[in-house]
Design a protein around this motif. Structure first.
Motif, PDB file in Angstrom:
ATOM      1  N   GLU A   7       0.709  -1.331   0.029  1.00 46.65           N
ATOM      2  CA  GLU A   7      -0.004  -0.104   0.198  1.00 46.65           C
ATOM      3  C   GLU A   7       0.694   1.224  -0.102  1.00 46.65           C
ATOM      4  OE1 GLU A   7      -4.127   1.269   2.275  1.00 46.65           O
ATOM      5  OE2 GLU A   7      -2.574   0.446   3.551  1.00 46.65           O
ATOM      6  N   ALA A   8       1.705   1.294   0.452  1.00 42.74           N
ATOM      7  CA  ALA A   8       2.660   2.587   0.695  1.00 42.74           C
ATOM      8  C   ALA A   8       3.199   3.108  -0.659  1.00 42.74           C
ATOM      9  CB  ALA A   8       4.058   2.285   1.553  1.00 42.74           C
ATOM     10  N   ILE A  55       8.175  -2.508  -0.461  1.00 38.59           N
ATOM     11  CA  ILE A  55       8.588  -3.677  -0.874  1.00 38.59           C
ATOM     12  C   ILE A  55       8.992  -4.585   0.153  1.00 38.59           C
ATOM     13  CG2 ILE A  55       9.881  -5.067  -2.416  1.00 38.59           C
ATOM     14  CD1 ILE A  55      10.234  -2.262  -3.907  1.00 38.59           C
ATOM     15  N   VAL A  56       8.073  -5.735   0.234  1.00 42.12           N
ATOM     16  CA  VAL A  56       8.176  -6.923   1.334  1.00 42.12           C
ATOM     17  C   VAL A  56       8.383  -8.076   0.811  1.00 42.12           C
ATOM     18  CG1 VAL A  56       7.677  -5.153   3.319  1.00 42.12           C
ATOM     19  CG2 VAL A  56       5.996  -6.882   2.253  1.00 42.12           C
ATOM     20  N   SER A  57       8.863  -9.291   1.501  1.00 35.11           N
ATOM     21  CA  SER A  57       8.787 -10.569   1.048  1.00 35.11           C
ATOM     22  C   SER A  57       7.202 -11.117   1.011  1.00 35.11           C
ATOM     23  CB  SER A  57       9.884 -11.307   1.833  1.00 35.11           C
ATOM     24  OG  SER A  57       9.413 -12.737   1.322  1.00 35.11           O
ATOM     25  N   ALA A  58       6.648 -11.867   0.440  1.00 34.99           N
ATOM     26  CA  ALA A  58       5.482 -12.275   0.844  1.00 34.99           C
ATOM     27  C   ALA A  58       5.351 -12.896   1.704  1.00 34.99           C
ATOM     28  CB  ALA A  58       5.001 -12.954  -0.664  1.00 34.99           C
ATOM     29  N   GLU A  59       6.530 -13.778   2.303  1.00 39.65           N
ATOM     30  CA  GLU A  59       6.548 -14.677   3.384  1.00 39.65           C
ATOM     31  C   GLU A  59       6.611 -14.085   4.740  1.00 39.65           C
ATOM     32  OE1 GLU A  59      10.319 -16.848   2.843  1.00 39.65           O
ATOM     33  OE2 GLU A  59       9.239 -18.265   1.348  1.00 39.65           O
ATOM     34  N   GLU A  60       6.869 -12.537   4.618  1.00 42.89           N
ATOM     35  CA  GLU A  60       7.162 -11.827   5.876  1.00 42.89           C
ATOM     36  C   GLU A  60       6.113 -10.590   5.919  1.00 42.89           C
ATOM     37  OE1 GLU A  60      10.962 -10.469   5.841  1.00 42.89           O
ATOM     38  OE2 GLU A  60      11.896 -12.407   5.911  1.00 42.89           O
ATOM     39  N   GLN A  65      -1.598  -6.115   5.062  1.00 46.34           N
ATOM     40  CA  GLN A  65      -0.980  -5.925   3.483  1.00 46.34           C
ATOM     41  C   GLN A  65      -1.211  -7.188   2.611  1.00 46.34           C
ATOM     42  OE1 GLN A  65       0.083  -2.712   2.579  1.00 46.34           O
ATOM     43  NE2 GLN A  65      -1.044  -2.349   4.295  1.00 46.34           N
ATOM     44  N   ARG A  66      -1.725  -8.435   3.314  1.00 45.95           N
ATOM     45  CA  ARG A  66      -1.878  -9.536   2.430  1.00 45.95           C
ATOM     46  C   ARG A  66      -2.609  -9.433   1.234  1.00 45.95           C
ATOM     47  NH1 ARG A  66       0.677 -13.667   4.025  1.00 45.95           N
ATOM     48  NH2 ARG A  66      -0.391 -15.033   3.103  1.00 45.95           N
ATOM     49  N   LEU A  71      -3.379  -8.630  -5.454  1.00 42.89           N
ATOM     50  CA  LEU A  71      -3.170  -7.371  -6.494  1.00 42.89           C
ATOM     51  C   LEU A  71      -1.927  -7.430  -7.221  1.00 42.89           C
ATOM     52  CD1 LEU A  71      -4.473  -4.576  -4.389  1.00 42.89           C
ATOM     53  CD2 LEU A  71      -5.276  -5.205  -6.359  1.00 42.89           C
ATOM     54  N   ASN A  72      -0.823  -7.737  -6.708  1.00 40.92           N
ATOM     55  CA  ASN A  72       0.412  -7.735  -7.311  1.00 40.92           C
ATOM     56  C   ASN A  72       0.350  -8.961  -8.718  1.00 40.92           C
ATOM     57  OD1 ASN A  72       3.326  -6.678  -6.214  1.00 40.92           O
ATOM     58  ND2 ASN A  72       1.588  -6.277  -5.197  1.00 40.92           N
ATOM     59  N   ILE A  73      -0.118 -10.238  -8.255  1.00 39.06           N
ATOM     60  CA  ILE A  73      -0.513 -11.219  -9.227  1.00 39.06           C
ATOM     61  C   ILE A  73      -1.396 -10.901 -10.315  1.00 39.06           C
ATOM     62  CG2 ILE A  73      -1.421 -13.328  -9.643  1.00 39.06           C
ATOM     63  CD1 ILE A  73      -0.263 -14.122  -6.685  1.00 39.06           C
ATOM     64  N   THR A  74      -2.479 -10.317 -10.052  1.00 38.39           N
ATOM     65  CA  THR A  74      -3.542  -9.563 -11.097  1.00 38.39           C
ATOM     66  C   THR A  74      -2.828  -8.490 -11.629  1.00 38.39           C
ATOM     67  OG1 THR A  74      -5.471 -10.501  -9.623  1.00 38.39           O
ATOM     68  CG2 THR A  74      -5.783  -8.730 -11.292  1.00 38.39           C
TER      69      THR A  74
END
Length: 112
Positions: A7-8, A55-60, A65-66, A71-74
Motif C-alpha cells: 500500500e505505501a 516492498i516486502v517478501s510475501a513470506e514476511e 497487507q496480504r 493485487l500484484n499477481i492480478t
C-alpha cells in the motif's frame, strides 16, 4: 515466494527499485507499481532501494497487507514492464505517510 509491492506505493510510485531488478519484474500502473511473481527470483535487492519501504517478501508481509499479494499477481498481468527509473508522482511527498490509501489505487491504464 516473490516480493510484493504494498500500500505505501500508492500515489507515490517511486521507481528506485526498478533499476536494480535483475529480472525486470516490475510493472507500472497509473499510480502504483507491482512485482510480477512469475518473474521475481526472490533476490530482495529491490526492497532496500524503496525510500518508503513499500516492498516486502510475501513470506514476511503484514496481515494488513496480504491482499496486495493477489493485487500484484492480478495487475502484473495487465500492466507494462518498467525497467528505467522515473520521477515519482508529482505529489508523492504528500502521500508517502498517508494510510490507508487502497481506495486511491488506480488500476486502469490511460491510453492515448
Amino acid at each position: 515466494m516473490a516480493y510484493v509491492v504494498t500500500e505505501a506505493c500508492i500515489r507515490c510510485r517511486y521507481t528506485d527499485c526498478v533499476e536494480v531488478c535483475p529480472t525486470d519484474c516490475f510493472r507500472e500502473g497509473p499510480n502504483f507499481l507491482v512485482i510480477d511473481p512469475d518473474e521475481c527470483i526472490d533476490c530482495g535487492v529491490c526492497a532496500p532501494e524503496c525510500p518508503i519501504d513499500a516492498i516486502v517478501s510475501a513470506e514476511e508481509i503484514d496481515e494488513s497487507q496480504r491482499q496486495f499479494i493477489d493485487l500484484n499477481i492480478t495487475l502484473a498481468k495487465q500492466w507494462p514492464t518498467i525497467t528505467v527509473r522515473q520521477a515519482p508522482l508529482p505529489d508523492a511527498e504528500n502521500w508517502k505517510d498517508v494510510r490507508p490509501k487502497l481506495q486511491h489505487l488506480t488500476t486502469e491504464r490511460v491510453t492515448g
